[in-house]
Design an enzyme around this catalytic site. Structure first.
Site, mmCIF file in Angstrom:
data_model
loop_
_atom_site.group_PDB
_atom_site.id
_atom_site.type_symbol
_atom_site.label_atom_id
_atom_site.label_comp_id
_atom_site.label_asym_id
_atom_site.label_seq_id
_atom_site.Cartn_x
_atom_site.Cartn_y
_atom_site.Cartn_z
ATOM 1 C CE LYS A 77 -3.863 1.932 2.736
ATOM 2 N NZ LYS A 77 -4.722 1.687 3.928
ATOM 3 C CB SER A 151 -7.900 3.476 3.016
ATOM 4 O OG SER A 151 -7.001 2.921 3.961
ATOM 5 C CB SER A 175 -8.078 0.586 5.938
ATOM 6 O OG SER A 175 -8.682 1.840 6.144
#
Length: 599
Positions: A77, A151, A175
């Protein structure tokens, strides 16, 4: 090149061992297949970035260095630093290029894993939907009209599509769980501080966790084993503690009232999940989740949002217009709170967390829908704050209450979309959640992610991971039994429930505390022709000596034959000790015998 879609960590390692692939050819070919216009990606490894990593593992392998993940690809990420890759947090104006890896990335690269790309996310990790990024909304891996969840959107979808076996995300408010549930994969949200967050762009630094996405629980557990190291350079890092086992008949707390926001498909899937939990023998206990939901609302509605302002304050001062408008509005809410508000909210958080922890003491874990609905992208864009708030109903409270969580695939909805469940327990119960999750997944046998690759039961894949010793347990060390904690303390991993061959007898040994059985091989088939129930556990080799030292006479470790013909090490009993012991073979296993005593 061989199609590597949906490969697990073991698939990659096996191909290298069998010399059907080399890391250089396989990883170069895989990287070349990645589409730079795919919204999952913010950056794909360049030739130099990839070659540098491959050359390093080739050099280390030639020197005889052990690398448990040598040549296994993963993605990260883009709020987690990877040396030589820009970190953007999905905000181009924020971009910087770090000179060193985040601790989590460094540990994985030290184990031989190779970073293929940096993945898209809701900007500054603020959101649960996967649409708040200038690099584009990441679509759901099953139906592009629906959101992927966020996210950690790109990290989840790339695993679900089978492009890599695992990825790193982060989880502050869900997330690392919501996108796992929306894409039929594993989302491991560790206890806060179990994995270092050094080198992670903070969202709420006191709550942030590095999370793991994987196609299988074995892979998630393997990665967790690499990441679990105390980091003296991370002020929020904590030394791990052993998990305790679930009871033989696990008690699982479920919400007495559930909210679905009009999503009848999600509601129907939840009812199926409750039926599936009953089939596993779990006792479901309805609980009042009012403290959890009150705490969940505080994350964005009260002064805790100021921690997001603290994370971006310096950048925000000069780049307000470079921030996504929804993210900007959330961060600007912090301006309405005072320091006094913050302390009052912290007192309220502590009180609610204590109430939640007291509730949890009455059950082995909580089980909730990972999210109450799966909305379309259109629905999110029409009401970005309202819908996003709904998605955090069962996730926002977890880190505020210092709990561990594991998002698992569940029965699919009638419209073909995933509907996951999440197990939640006290801090440091991560391994206990994984052990129960293994039983859950073996019962459902769902395809892996969106690949349609079939679930492979452990009985069909007897490969023992490097660095582990496979052990069959038959009595007091079974899941939920009194001595199972000895396995949990040594970070053993549950593999499967299976049966011995039919030429074994089981006895209840007299005068043992806690009660223990004795297993004996006989020359002919015993009356119970199905074999006796055993559990297989993988124990780290460095801990097997201390485990064996705890085994009292007349028990010992020998070789057992399983019903499918495999041979494993397991508990056996000296023949002389069986004189006067009660033959309980016809009950089929130790758990049934203990239940018969209660009756």
């Amino acid at each position: 090149m061989t199609d590597v879609t949906g490969w697990t960590i073991n698939d990659w390692l096996s191909a290298y061992r069998n010399q059907t692939l080399t890391p250089r050819e396989a990883l170069t070919a895989l990287r070349n297949q990645l589409n730079p216009h795919d919204p999952c990606w913010i950056a794909i490894a360049s030739d130099d970035q990839l070659n540098t990593q491959i050359t390093d593992i080739e050099r280390r392998a030639a020197a005889g260095e052990t690398m448990p993940l040598a040549g296994v690809p993963f993605v990260v990420k883009d709020n987690i630093d990877v040396a030589g890759f820009a970190t953007t947090a999905a905000c181009p104006a924020f971009s910087y290029t770090p000179h060193e890896d985040a601790t989590a990335v460094a540990l994985l690269r030290r184990a031989g894993a190779v970073v293929l790309a940096k993945t898209n996310l809701d900007q500054f990790a603020t959101g649960l939907n996967g649409t708040r990024s200038p690099y584009g909304a990441v679509p759901n891996s099953f139906n592009p009209a629906y959101i992927s969840g966020g996210s950690s959107s790109g990290s989840a979808v790339t695993v679900a599509r089978g492009l890599v076996p695992f990825s790193l995300g982060t989880d502050t408010a869900g997330s690392g769980r919501v996108p796992a549930g929306f894409n039929n994969i594993i989302g491991l949200k560790p206890t806060k501080g179990r994995f270092s967050t050094k080198g992670v762009v903070p969202a709420c630094r006191s709550l942030d966790c590095v999370s793991v996405f994987a196609l299988t629980l074995d892979d998630a557990a393997t990665v967790a084993g690499v990441l679990q190291q105390f980091d003296v350079n991370d002020a929020f890092s904590r030394a791990a503690k052993p998990a305790t086992a679930f009871a033989a008949t696990p008690r699982l707390g479920i919400p007495s009232i559930t909210e679905w926001y009009g999503d009848s498909q999600a509601e129907a899937a939840w009812q199926q999940h409750l039926n599936d939990l009953h089939k596993l023998g779990a006792e479901l206990v309805e609980l009042d989740f009012t403290p959890m939901q009150t705490l969940a609302r505080m994350l964005y509605e009260r002064s805790f949002v100021a921690e997001r302002d603290a994370a971006t304050k310096d950048f925000f001062a000069d780049h307000r217009d470079d921030v996504h408008p929804v993210v900007r509005s959330i961060i600007e809410n912090a301006k309405g709170f005072t320091a006094t508000d913050a302390w009052q909210d912290e007192y309220r958080r502590a009180q609610l967390a204590r109430e939640i922890q007291q509730i949890i003491t009455g059950v082995d874990a909580l089980v909730v829908p990972t999210a109450p609905r799966l909305p379309t992208t259109e629905a999110v864009l029409a009401d970005p704050v309202g819908v996003n708030s709904q998605l955090g109903l069962w996730t926002n409270f977890v880190n505020l209450a210092d709990l561990s969580a594991l998002s698992l695939p569940g029965a699919f909805r009638a419209d073909g979309l995933p509907a996951g469940i999440t197990l939640i327990a006290d801090a440091w119960q991560d391994d206990a959640l994984i052990a129960f999750g293994q039983q859950w997944l073996q019962q459902l046998q769902l395809p892996l992610g969106a690949t349609q690759k079939a679930f492979v039961p452990a009985t069909a894949n007897s490969k023992i991971p490097a660095g582990f010793f496979r052990l069959a347990v038959v009595g007091a060390h079974l899941t939920g039994m009194p001595l199972n904690v000895q396995l949990q303390e040594r970070h053993a991993r549950f593999v499967e429930t299976t049966h011995t061959a039919n030429n074994y007898r089981l006895y209840a040994l007299p005068d043992t505390v806690p009660p223990k059985p004795g297993l004996r091989r006989v020359s002919d088939a015993a009356e119970f022709s199905e074999g006796l129930i055993v559990e297989l556990w993988d124990v780290p080799i460095e801990h097997i000596g201390s485990f064996v030292a705890l085994i009292p006479a007349p028990l010992g470790i020998g070789t057992l034959t399983l019903r499918d013909g495999r041979e494993v090490k397991g508990f056996i009993c000296e023949g002389d000790a069986l004189a006067g012991a009660k033959d309980i073979t016809t009950l089929g296993g130790w758990r049934a015998y203990i239940q018969s005593l209660k009756k």
